[in-house]
Structures are given as C-alpha cells and as structure tokens.
Motif scaffolding. Structure first.
Motif, PDB file in Angstrom:
ATOM      1  N   ASP A 192       1.030   5.863   0.726  1.00  0.00           N
ATOM      2  CA  ASP A 192       1.451   4.498   0.381  1.00  0.00           C
ATOM      3  C   ASP A 192       0.187   3.686   0.046  1.00  0.00           C
ATOM      4  OD1 ASP A 192       2.662   2.115   0.066  1.00  0.00           O
ATOM      5  OD2 ASP A 192       3.412   1.927   2.120  1.00  0.00           O
ATOM      6  N   TRP A 193      -0.298   3.848  -1.192  1.00  0.00           N
ATOM      7  CA  TRP A 193      -1.607   3.323  -1.561  1.00  0.00           C
ATOM      8  C   TRP A 193      -1.714   1.810  -1.474  1.00  0.00           C
ATOM      9  CZ3 TRP A 193      -5.406   6.416  -1.178  1.00  0.00           C
ATOM     10  CH2 TRP A 193      -5.256   7.770  -1.476  1.00  0.00           C
ATOM     11  N   LYS A 194      -0.576   1.128  -1.635  1.00  0.00           N
ATOM     12  CA  LYS A 194      -0.689  -0.345  -1.631  1.00  0.00           C
ATOM     13  C   LYS A 194      -1.264  -0.858  -0.314  1.00  0.00           C
ATOM     14  CE  LYS A 194       4.113  -1.434  -0.230  1.00  0.00           C
ATOM     15  NZ  LYS A 194       4.625  -0.048  -0.095  1.00  0.00           N
ATOM     16  N   GLN A 195      -1.070  -0.080   0.753  1.00  0.00           N
ATOM     17  CA  GLN A 195      -1.519  -0.553   2.068  1.00  0.00           C
ATOM     18  C   GLN A 195      -3.032  -0.793   2.136  1.00  0.00           C
ATOM     19  OE1 GLN A 195       0.570  -1.617   4.100  1.00  0.00           O
ATOM     20  NE2 GLN A 195       2.466  -0.624   3.453  1.00  0.00           N
ATOM     21  N   ILE A 196      -3.808  -0.029   1.329  1.00  0.00           N
ATOM     22  CA  ILE A 196      -5.265  -0.220   1.459  1.00  0.00           C
ATOM     23  C   ILE A 196      -5.734  -1.538   0.845  1.00  0.00           C
ATOM     24  CG2 ILE A 196      -5.803   2.254   1.597  1.00  0.00           C
ATOM     25  CD1 ILE A 196      -6.966   1.997  -1.246  1.00  0.00           C
ATOM     26  N   PHE A 197      -4.856  -2.182   0.068  1.00  0.00           N
ATOM     27  CA  PHE A 197      -5.253  -3.465  -0.530  1.00  0.00           C
ATOM     28  C   PHE A 197      -4.728  -4.656   0.282  1.00  0.00           C
ATOM     29  CE2 PHE A 197      -4.956  -0.242  -3.843  1.00  0.00           C
ATOM     30  CZ  PHE A 197      -6.252  -0.289  -4.332  1.00  0.00           C
ATOM     31  N   ILE A 198      -3.949  -4.381   1.309  1.00  0.00           N
ATOM     32  CA  ILE A 198      -3.367  -5.458   2.117  1.00  0.00           C
ATOM     33  C   ILE A 198      -4.244  -5.682   3.351  1.00  0.00           C
ATOM     34  CG2 ILE A 198      -1.307  -6.256   3.366  1.00  0.00           C
ATOM     35  CD1 ILE A 198       0.352  -4.326   1.617  1.00  0.00           C
ATOM     36  N   GLY A 199      -4.714  -6.919   3.485  1.00  0.00           N
ATOM     37  CA  GLY A 199      -5.523  -7.256   4.669  1.00  0.00           C
ATOM     38  C   GLY A 199      -6.958  -6.772   4.589  1.00  0.00           C
ATOM     39  N   THR A 200      -7.422  -6.374   3.393  1.00  0.00           N
ATOM     40  CA  THR A 200      -8.796  -5.864   3.283  1.00  0.00           C
ATOM     41  C   THR A 200      -9.667  -6.784   2.411  1.00  0.00           C
ATOM     42  OG1 THR A 200      -7.904  -4.318   1.645  1.00  0.00           O
ATOM     43  CG2 THR A 200      -8.376  -3.430   3.819  1.00  0.00           C
ATOM     44  N   SER A 201      -9.284  -8.026   2.304  1.00  0.00           N
ATOM     45  CA  SER A 201     -10.137  -9.097   1.764  1.00  0.00           C
ATOM     46  C   SER A 201     -10.686  -8.815   0.366  1.00  0.00           C
ATOM     47  CB  SER A 201     -11.313  -9.360   2.727  1.00  0.00           C
ATOM     48  OG  SER A 201     -10.853  -9.492   4.039  1.00  0.00           O
ATOM     49  N   GLY A 202      -9.952  -8.052  -0.422  1.00  0.00           N
ATOM     50  CA  GLY A 202     -10.356  -7.837  -1.812  1.00  0.00           C
ATOM     51  C   GLY A 202     -11.484  -6.842  -2.000  1.00  0.00           C
ATOM     52  N   ALA A 203     -11.839  -6.095  -0.970  1.00  0.00           N
ATOM     53  CA  ALA A 203     -12.975  -5.170  -1.109  1.00  0.00           C
ATOM     54  C   ALA A 203     -12.643  -3.986  -2.011  1.00  0.00           C
ATOM     55  CB  ALA A 203     -13.398  -4.662   0.266  1.00  0.00           C
ATOM     56  N   PHE A 204     -11.371  -3.583  -2.055  1.00  0.00           N
ATOM     57  CA  PHE A 204     -11.001  -2.349  -2.778  1.00  0.00           C
ATOM     58  C   PHE A 204     -10.362  -2.624  -4.141  1.00  0.00           C
ATOM     59  CE2 PHE A 204     -10.575  -1.090   1.808  1.00  0.00           C
ATOM     60  CZ  PHE A 204     -11.760  -0.363   1.847  1.00  0.00           C
ATOM     61  N   GLY A 205     -10.108  -3.884  -4.466  1.00  0.00           N
ATOM     62  CA  GLY A 205      -9.503  -4.194  -5.765  1.00  0.00           C
ATOM     63  C   GLY A 205      -8.929  -5.597  -5.767  1.00  0.00           C
ATOM     64  N   ILE A 206      -8.602  -6.056  -6.980  1.00  0.00           N
ATOM     65  CA  ILE A 206      -8.089  -7.423  -7.121  1.00  0.00           C
ATOM     66  C   ILE A 206      -6.591  -7.362  -7.375  1.00  0.00           C
ATOM     67  CG2 ILE A 206      -8.198  -9.514  -8.539  1.00  0.00           C
ATOM     68  CD1 ILE A 206     -11.158  -8.441  -9.153  1.00  0.00           C
ATOM     69  N   VAL A 207      -5.833  -7.948  -6.494  1.00  0.00           N
ATOM     70  CA  VAL A 207      -4.374  -7.944  -6.613  1.00  0.00           C
ATOM     71  C   VAL A 207      -3.979  -8.952  -7.690  1.00  0.00           C
ATOM     72  CG1 VAL A 207      -2.228  -8.475  -5.389  1.00  0.00           C
ATOM     73  CG2 VAL A 207      -4.128  -7.373  -4.174  1.00  0.00           C
ATOM     74  N   THR A 208      -3.234  -8.483  -8.702  1.00  0.00           N
ATOM     75  CA  THR A 208      -2.849  -9.416  -9.777  1.00  0.00           C
ATOM     76  C   THR A 208      -1.343  -9.642  -9.850  1.00  0.00           C
ATOM     77  OG1 THR A 208      -2.818  -7.616 -11.373  1.00  0.00           O
ATOM     78  CG2 THR A 208      -4.866  -8.897 -11.209  1.00  0.00           C
ATOM     79  N   GLU A 209      -0.563  -8.719  -9.297  1.00  0.00           N
ATOM     80  CA  GLU A 209       0.895  -8.892  -9.316  1.00  0.00           C
ATOM     81  C   GLU A 209       1.475  -8.322  -8.034  1.00  0.00           C
ATOM     82  OE1 GLU A 209       2.035  -8.000 -13.750  1.00  0.00           O
ATOM     83  OE2 GLU A 209       3.627  -7.245 -12.442  1.00  0.00           O
ATOM     84  N   CYS A 210       2.583  -8.894  -7.581  1.00  0.00           N
ATOM     85  CA  CYS A 210       3.173  -8.422  -6.325  1.00  0.00           C
ATOM     86  C   CYS A 210       4.694  -8.390  -6.443  1.00  0.00           C
ATOM     87  CB  CYS A 210       2.858  -9.380  -5.173  1.00  0.00           C
ATOM     88  SG  CYS A 210       1.152  -9.888  -5.085  1.00  0.00           S
ATOM     89  N   VAL A 211       5.302  -7.426  -5.772  1.00  0.00           N
ATOM     90  CA  VAL A 211       6.760  -7.454  -5.594  1.00  0.00           C
ATOM     91  C   VAL A 211       7.009  -7.763  -4.124  1.00  0.00           C
ATOM     92  CG1 VAL A 211       8.940  -6.239  -5.868  1.00  0.00           C
ATOM     93  CG2 VAL A 211       7.004  -5.675  -7.360  1.00  0.00           C
TER      94      VAL A 211
END
Ligand SMILES: Cc1cc2nc3c(=O)[nH]c(=O)nc-3n(C[C@H](O)[C@H](O)[C@H](O)COP(=O)(O)OP(=O)(O)OC[C@H]3O[C@@H](n4cnc5c(N)ncnc54)[C@H](O)[C@@H]3O)c2cc1C
Length: 473
Positions: A192-211
């Motif tokens: 579940d790759w999305k989990q690494i971008f949640i709560g990690t302060s943008g270190a692993f990528g920039i979130v541009t869209e969300c469902v």
C-alpha cells in the motif's frame, strides 16, 4: 539565491502567476504559523500536477532544494524555508481545480491545494464532510503530509484512516508522477504505497491529488463542559461515556484552567460559561453526534447527553463533579481559541505529545509537580485530545522573564520534557504534527539506526532530489 536563468526557465514552465520572487510578496510564504521566519530563493505555484512535475524535475536536475508548502499552518517548522535563502518553496495555493465528488462511494477526488474549509463548504449541500476537525484551516496536501489528527479522532480517526488514494510527484530528475489513485476502501493487491507519503512531511514526494473518504454530516450534535472530580477521574469519566454512548461519542477534549484563561483573555467575545466566572482546574469538552434528524418519539440528543451524565453522576466512582450542557458553537469556540490564546500569554514552548490514554493525566501531574522546581516561573497551559491519548503540552514563559536571556534554556526544557515523555512514559514526541526542523533532533536521537537506514533507502528510491525540511536517514 538561485541564478536568474533558473528563474526564467521556471517562469517559462509555470507562467508569470506560477512564480513569485519579490521580497515582500514572498514574506507570507517565508513566515510560519508559530515560530519560523526563513528566506526563500523563490516561490513556485504550479496549478496542475503536470506543472508541478515539470518544475520539480527541473529543480532536481539543477540541484535546487524544494520545500513543499500547503496551508502553512504546520507547527514544527516544516513548511517554511530555512534562513539560507537557497531553498525554493513549492506552494500548493493554485492547485485547486479538481473537485470530483462520488456521492455513491462517499468519496471525493480533489487537488491537494484545497483548503479544508472550502472542501467542507462544497460538500455541505450533499450532507457530507471530510471529518478531520481542527482550529486551523490547512490545505489537504499538508494534512496528508502531517497526518492531521484533530478533535474528532475518537470517532473518525486521523487523515490516514480517511485517504483512499493519492497522486504524488517524486523529486527525481523526471519529476515522475506516481498515480496511487484508488477509489476503493478495500484493496490488498500488494504494497500500500500511499502510506509512505502520509505523515512523512513531504520527504518522499509531493502530494498533488487525493481521494478522500467522506462521512455523513451530523444532523444532531450535543455538547457539554464536564468538570472531572480530579485528574485521576478523567479516564474513568471517558470510559463511562464510551460504555454508555458508543459511536455517538465524537469528541472528548481536555482543557486546563490556564489554557482556558489564556483563550478568555485573548478573545474577549468568548463567553465564560462557568458559574461566577470561576474556571475549574480541568475541564472536558464532550460532544455526541448522529447523522439523522430527530425522529418522532426519539429522545433528542441533548436529553440523551443529560441522562447519561446524570447516570454517571450516580455511579459509585462518581468521576463527575459538574456538567454544563451548552450550544455546540459556543462550546467549540472556546476549544478552538485555546491555541491562539496560550500563544498570547508569553513566550510559548509547545509540545505535541501522545501517551497511552491511562498515562496522560499522570504525566501532566508529574510535570506539574516537578517543573516548578526545575524551571521556576514557567506556567503549564496544557490541553489536548484526551480521548485518543494526545496532549498539547504548552509551557509559557513571561515575556520579561530573565530565563529568556539564557540561550540554552528552551532547549534544556524541551529535552527534559521529551525525555520524560518518551523514556519514562513510552509516549511520542510528535503525536499529530509530524516532523520538521523543530523536532528533527528528537527523531535523530530516538529513532533506531536500522529504521533510519531503511528510510534513507526509501528516500533514494523515491525522491533523491533535495526535498522537504526533514532528514529521515
Ligand atoms: C491554531 C492551530 C491549531 C491546530 N490544531 C491542530 C490539531 O488539532 N491537530 C493537528 O493534527 N494539527 C493541528 N495544527 C497543525 C496544522 O494545522 C496541521 O499540521 C496541518 O495539517 C498542516 O497542514 P498545512 O496545509 O497547513 O501544511 P503546511 O504547514 O503547509 O505543511 C506541513 C508539512 O507538510 C509538508 N507538505 C505540505 N504540503 C505538502 C504536499 N502537498 N506534499 C508533501 N508534503 C507537503 C510541508 O513541507 C511541511 O513539512 C494546528 C495548527 C494551528 C495553527
């Protein structure tokens, strides 16, 4: 500072609205909600994921450091540039086009620049809402990056629990767009790759869209201020409410007398609800809610709350000393004024801690007993999300205090509090604000080397460019 030819190239990619370089115009992006004042080389404002990808790819290829910024309400120095003048802020404030609601699925696909208030305003006519509630108005991308908790965690969980899918731009040379979109609540077909971008302060990528998962908007809400018989009675009171109210219970927030006094002093329009204006030592804000309108013959929610409180009053343990049922908007106005109120009492040293629920009040009592000896002349103004183990443990120092002349004082106090919270109580030094420059040193100190190495590997695989204010590895 970055070279003028980079500014020209980025302007070509983003258009003239997509880049800010004027000193005065950049000030708002350089100034954080609480502590920070940095200096940006430029501010980029992509309006689409494709523009974000092009700009990020360009910056990575040219060694330009990027700091993602959403609503800039974060409290740990994560969203603002440092003082070097070399970091470029990547703001989401123009990424606000997409809003695709799926009412049958109870979900919405949105650009990550949406403000929480605007999202919920648009959802209101469908009787739906994104159920994260807090006293600030962040943007969705920042909420994902910090995994915002808020006041209704007890019922709806944090942002993590309410994310179905994400689109992310990686800080690599191509500005790769990772489509982790899913409108599904159940999907176990791999990592579940999305989990690494949640709560990690943008270190692993920039979130541009969300469902986002949405919930039914409550149609009935009842609130009360509860005065526990003592600090030790807070947990029995919570358990008694959970036992009798189950999923109706939507908030159980704790507020100390000092924090309430700060809010009342700072916002004179707030009503002091306590008899004779005497604020009790500790107060709980309890909320119950349900998503349907009152039915014939059904007890109104206010009456449900009153009868449950009366029942708890009669129990042998008697955890309740007093209760004031009041209109939700008045009750919440006091709660949401606490954060700003304590900020105005003096120099604020704030901690965002969490504990097992049974340890919160013990920790606070421990602090109240020991802090005056260790750090005389500071005031504890704690409040928090007691129902889910969170406490905003605030320490205020009078602005004219000689303590502030000692450069090491604040760091010494921070280290002392966090050591007790983490080492003695096995709590967390960052409950719901994630990581930033402000708490990086605690991450470095308390995180096992093995985990840091794994995080460093993930960083190289996802976003090898200079991205964000946090170093995980
Ligand atoms: C008065 C007040 C009350 C608050 N109450 C609460 C509360 O009850 N609960 C709670 O959890 N928090 C609370 N906060 C803290 C804050 O509002 C939250 O952390 C919020 O979610 C931050 O969102 P933002 O959009 O402002 O993000 P920002 O502050 O802009 O950014 C926060 C972090 O996320 C990164 N980031 C931003 N956008 C992106 C993106 N698109 N992709 C990747 N990384 C990104 C930034 O680099 C930074 O590290 C409060 C703050 C204030 C001022």
């Amino acid at each position: 500072m970055i070279d003028e030819h980079h500014i020209d190239a980025l302007e070509k990619l983003l258009g003239d609205k997509g880049i800010v370089t004027g000193r005065e115009d950049m000030e708002a992006y350089e100034t954080g909600a609480r502590y920070d004042r940095g200096r940006a080389a430029a501010v980029l404002r992509p309006a689409t994921t494709e523009e974000a990808s092009a700009a990020v790819g360009y910056c990575v290829r040219n060694g330009i450091a990027l700091v993602p910024q959403a609503g800039n309400t974060g409290l740990v120095s994560g969203s603002t540039p440092d003082g070097s003048g070399e970091e470029v802020v990547l703001s989401l404030d123009r990424l606000t086009r997409r809003f695709a609601l799926d009412p049958d699925n109870r979900s919405v696909r949105v650009d990550a620049g949406f403000r929480l208030s605007e999202l919920n305003r648009r959802l209101e006519e469908y009787e739906l809402f994104f159920p994260i509630d807090l006293g600030a108005d962040p943007r969705i991308g920042g909420m994902v990056a910090t995994n915002t908790g808020g006041s209704r965690f007890l019922k709806y969980g944090d942002v993590r629990r309410n994310i179905l899918g994400l689109k992310v731009v990686l800080a690599d040379e191509a500005g790769t767009v990772l489509d982790l979109h899913s409108d599904l609540r159940k999907n176990n077909t791999g990592v579940d790759w999305k989990q690494i971008f949640i709560g990690t302060s943008g270190a692993f990528g920039i979130v541009t869209e969300c469902v986002l998962n949405l919930e039914r908007l409550p149609k009935q809400t009842a609130t009360a201020f509860l005065v526990p018989a003592s600090g030790a009675h807070v947990l029995p009171l919570l358990k008694a409410m959970e036992e009798r109210l189950g999923a109706y219970l939507s908030a159980f927030e704790g507020m100390s007398k000092n924090a309430i006094a700060g809010a009342l002093a700072h916002v004179p329009s707030l009503k002091n609800p306590f008899p004779g204006g005497n604020v009790p030592e500790y107060v709980i804000l309890a909320e119950i809610s349900r998503s349907w309108a009152p039915r014939d013959g059904e007890q109104p929610l206010d009456a449900v709350l009153e009868s449950v409180l009366a029942e708890i009053w009669e129990t042998e343990e008697a955890p309740l000393a007093d209760a004031l049922v009041g209109p939700p908007h008045e009750v919440w106005a006091l709660r949401h004024a606490l954060s700003e109120g304590v900020k105005h009492l003096g120099k604020l040293i704030a901690f965002d801690l969490s504990f097992r629920r049974g340890d919160i009040m013990t920790f606070c009592d421990h602090m109240k007993a020991e802090m005056p000896q260790k750090f005389p002349a500071v005031t504890i103004c704690d409040f928090g999300h007691i129902g889910d183990g969170g406490v905003h443990f605030n320490v205020v120092v009078a602005k004219d205090s000689p303590l502030l002349a000692d450069a090491a004082f604040e760091q010494h106090l921070r280290e002392w509090v966090v050591a007790i919270a983490v080492e003695q109580y096995h709590g967390s030094f960052s409950a719901e604000h994630a990581l930033g420059r402000r708490n990086q040193a605690f991450y470095d100190f308390y995180t096992p080397e093995k985990l840091k190495n794994i995080a460093a590997g993930l960083k190289t695989l996802t976003s090898p460019g200079k991205l964000g204010s946090v170093r995980f590895g």
